[in-house]
Design a protein around this motif. Structure first.
Motif, PDB file in Angstrom:
ATOM      1  N   TRP A 169       0.863  -1.189   0.000  1.00 31.71           N
ATOM      2  CA  TRP A 169       0.000   0.000   0.000  1.00 31.71           C
ATOM      3  C   TRP A 169       0.896   1.235   0.000  1.00 31.71           C
ATOM      4  O   TRP A 169       1.642   1.470   0.942  1.00 31.71           O
ATOM      5  CB  TRP A 169      -0.883   0.010   1.241  1.00 31.71           C
TER       6      TRP A 169
ATOM      7  N   ALA B  46       1.153   5.088   0.418  1.00 31.94           N
ATOM      8  CA  ALA B  46       0.262   5.994   1.141  1.00 31.94           C
ATOM      9  C   ALA B  46       1.039   7.123   1.800  1.00 31.94           C
ATOM     10  O   ALA B  46       2.264   7.225   1.684  1.00 31.94           O
ATOM     11  CB  ALA B  46      -0.522   5.208   2.188  1.00 31.94           C
TER      12      ALA B  46
ATOM     13  N   TYR C  24      -3.256   6.209   7.840  1.00 34.57           N
ATOM     14  CA  TYR C  24      -2.756   6.790   6.599  1.00 34.57           C
ATOM     15  C   TYR C  24      -3.891   6.983   5.596  1.00 34.57           C
ATOM     16  O   TYR C  24      -5.008   6.493   5.778  1.00 34.57           O
ATOM     17  CB  TYR C  24      -1.684   5.868   6.000  1.00 34.57           C
ATOM     18  N   HIS C  25      -3.598   7.707   4.533  1.00 36.80           N
ATOM     19  CA  HIS C  25      -4.553   7.839   3.429  1.00 36.80           C
ATOM     20  C   HIS C  25      -3.768   7.730   2.124  1.00 36.80           C
ATOM     21  O   HIS C  25      -2.536   7.814   2.112  1.00 36.80           O
ATOM     22  CB  HIS C  25      -5.310   9.176   3.498  1.00 36.80           C
ATOM     23  N   ASP C  26      -4.456   7.525   1.032  1.00 33.07           N
ATOM     24  CA  ASP C  26      -3.780   7.374  -0.254  1.00 33.07           C
ATOM     25  C   ASP C  26      -4.303   8.335  -1.314  1.00 33.07           C
ATOM     26  O   ASP C  26      -4.237   8.065  -2.516  1.00 33.07           O
ATOM     27  CB  ASP C  26      -3.862   5.928  -0.751  1.00 33.07           C
TER      28      ASP C  26
ATOM     29  N   PHE D 155      -0.545   5.784  -5.892  1.00 28.64           N
ATOM     30  CA  PHE D 155      -0.984   5.640  -4.513  1.00 28.64           C
ATOM     31  C   PHE D 155      -2.155   4.665  -4.451  1.00 28.64           C
ATOM     32  O   PHE D 155      -2.982   4.600  -5.354  1.00 28.64           O
ATOM     33  CB  PHE D 155      -1.388   6.998  -3.928  1.00 28.64           C
TER      34      PHE D 155
END
Length: 351
Positions: A9, A11, A34-36, A106
């Motif tokens: 992942w 991110a 987290y975010h992507d 991402f």
């Protein structure tokens, strides 16, 4: 069968929470949120979950934070040996794997899309295996447990707005990832998860400097030799046996001492593993030493008293030093003349 839904992942980390020995003494995790969505500032409320610091956890709320994904990173094993092996490589930018990763979009990418970029602790030459550390979950003292070494790396990645690459198994709910550790050479209970080129880990890319850092975790019970087909153990040599047992200051502490007449020293094991004190020595400031008995041992988080009738302690004040079998200092304390003249009463040392 290998771990399900393995991949990486890509991110951006924004928040973390860590469970100490009070919150979860059995199976604690560091949760990395987290975010992507590159270029988009996520909307989230870290107060959604309230931690109970230094109290037994009573929370029943979910561990997620709406608006963010979560990586559940193990920081203690449920095996008999609960320690984790820990490696960090600050020069991972020289490894060919990073070129493939840097070009990823991402988001989550499964094993079929990143086949040439999967991790294998044994076959990918990601770090020097001999430079690993065996660490307990959470004990007193600096730089001597998983929380001490992992949190600074995570915090730095957030503070410097790094890009992260989390390898592991995606949750069935698809809102996070786990198995962020070695996934081969397992004990029988987890043998079904064995496989090659499916190890977990955390790679951090600091864009401003170009530095790549790799953080790698394994359970002390996992084998260091596995077969090329299924990743099953092919020897009984584990990381717990392979890596040297590391005793840093504060792993065993000098708790009390009686320095007149029937002289004795009380030692406390601050770790969650059994410690043999065979060939350990106590020293005074004059350089004289007395070796502890060959049978001396301390169980996890326990104390024991040892007679030191052959070691002279000055009534005018002295220094008592504890060293391990390699002659490395483990702990040291001092007392003054007033304490040195207490008749038969133990001097209690604060740590």
């Amino acid at each position: 069968m290998p771990v399900e839904d393995y991949g990486v992942w890509k991110a951006l980390p924004v928040h973390y929470e860590v469970e100490d020995r009070y919150e979860d003494p059995k199976s604690p995790h560091l949760s990395l949120y987290y975010h992507d969505n590159y270029g988009t500032e996520p909307q989230f409320d870290v107060r959604y979950r309230q931690k109970h610091i230094h109290k037994p956890s009573k929370r029943k709320s979910p561990q997620d934070i709406p608006g963010l994904f979560r990586a559940a990173i193990n920081i203690k094993s449920t095996d008999r040996d609960s320690r984790l092996a820990y490696w960090v490589n600050y020069t991972l930018g020289d490894h060919p794997i990073v070129q493939n990763l840097a070009n990823l979009d991402f988001g989550f990418h499964d094993i079929h899309k990143v086949k040439d970029s999967c991790l294998d602790y044994i076959r990918s030459d990601l770090f020097d295996t001999k430079k690993g550390r065996l660490l307990p979950h959470d004990i007193d003292g600096p730089n001597n447990d998983m929380i001490d070494v992992l949190v600074p790396e995570i915090k730095k990645s957030i503070d410097e707005q790094a890009e992260i690459y989390i390898f592991g198994s995606r949750f069935n709910s698809r809102d996070g990832i786990h198995d962020v550790h070695m996934n081969q050479g397992n004990i029988e209970k987890f043998r079904r998860d064995d496989g090659t080129f499916q190890d977990g880990g955390l790679l951090i890319h600091y864009k401003e400097t170009g530095q790549w850092t790799g953080v790698f975790l394994a359970f002390a019970s996992q084998a260091i030799h596995t077969d090329d087909k299924d990743g099953h153990a092919i020897s009984c040599l584990t990381w717990g046996k392979f890596l040297p047992t590391e005793f840093v200051e504060n792993s065993v502490a000098i708790k009390e001492a009686v320095v007149k007449k029937q002289k004795s020293v009380t030692l406390t094991n601050l770790t969650n593993r059994r410690v043999s004190l065979a060939s350990w020595k106590l020293h005074n400031s004059a350089g004289q030493a007395q070796e502890l008995p060959a049978s001396a041992v301390l169980n996890p988080m326990s104390s024991g008293g040892f007679e030191v009738s052959n070691l002279h302690f000055s009534n005018n004040g002295d220094i008592i030093t504890l060293v391990n079998e390699e002659g490395l200092k483990v702990d040291g304390v001092s007392y003054n003349s007033q304490q040195g003249n207490m008749e038969g009463r133990p001097i209690v040392f604060a740590h």
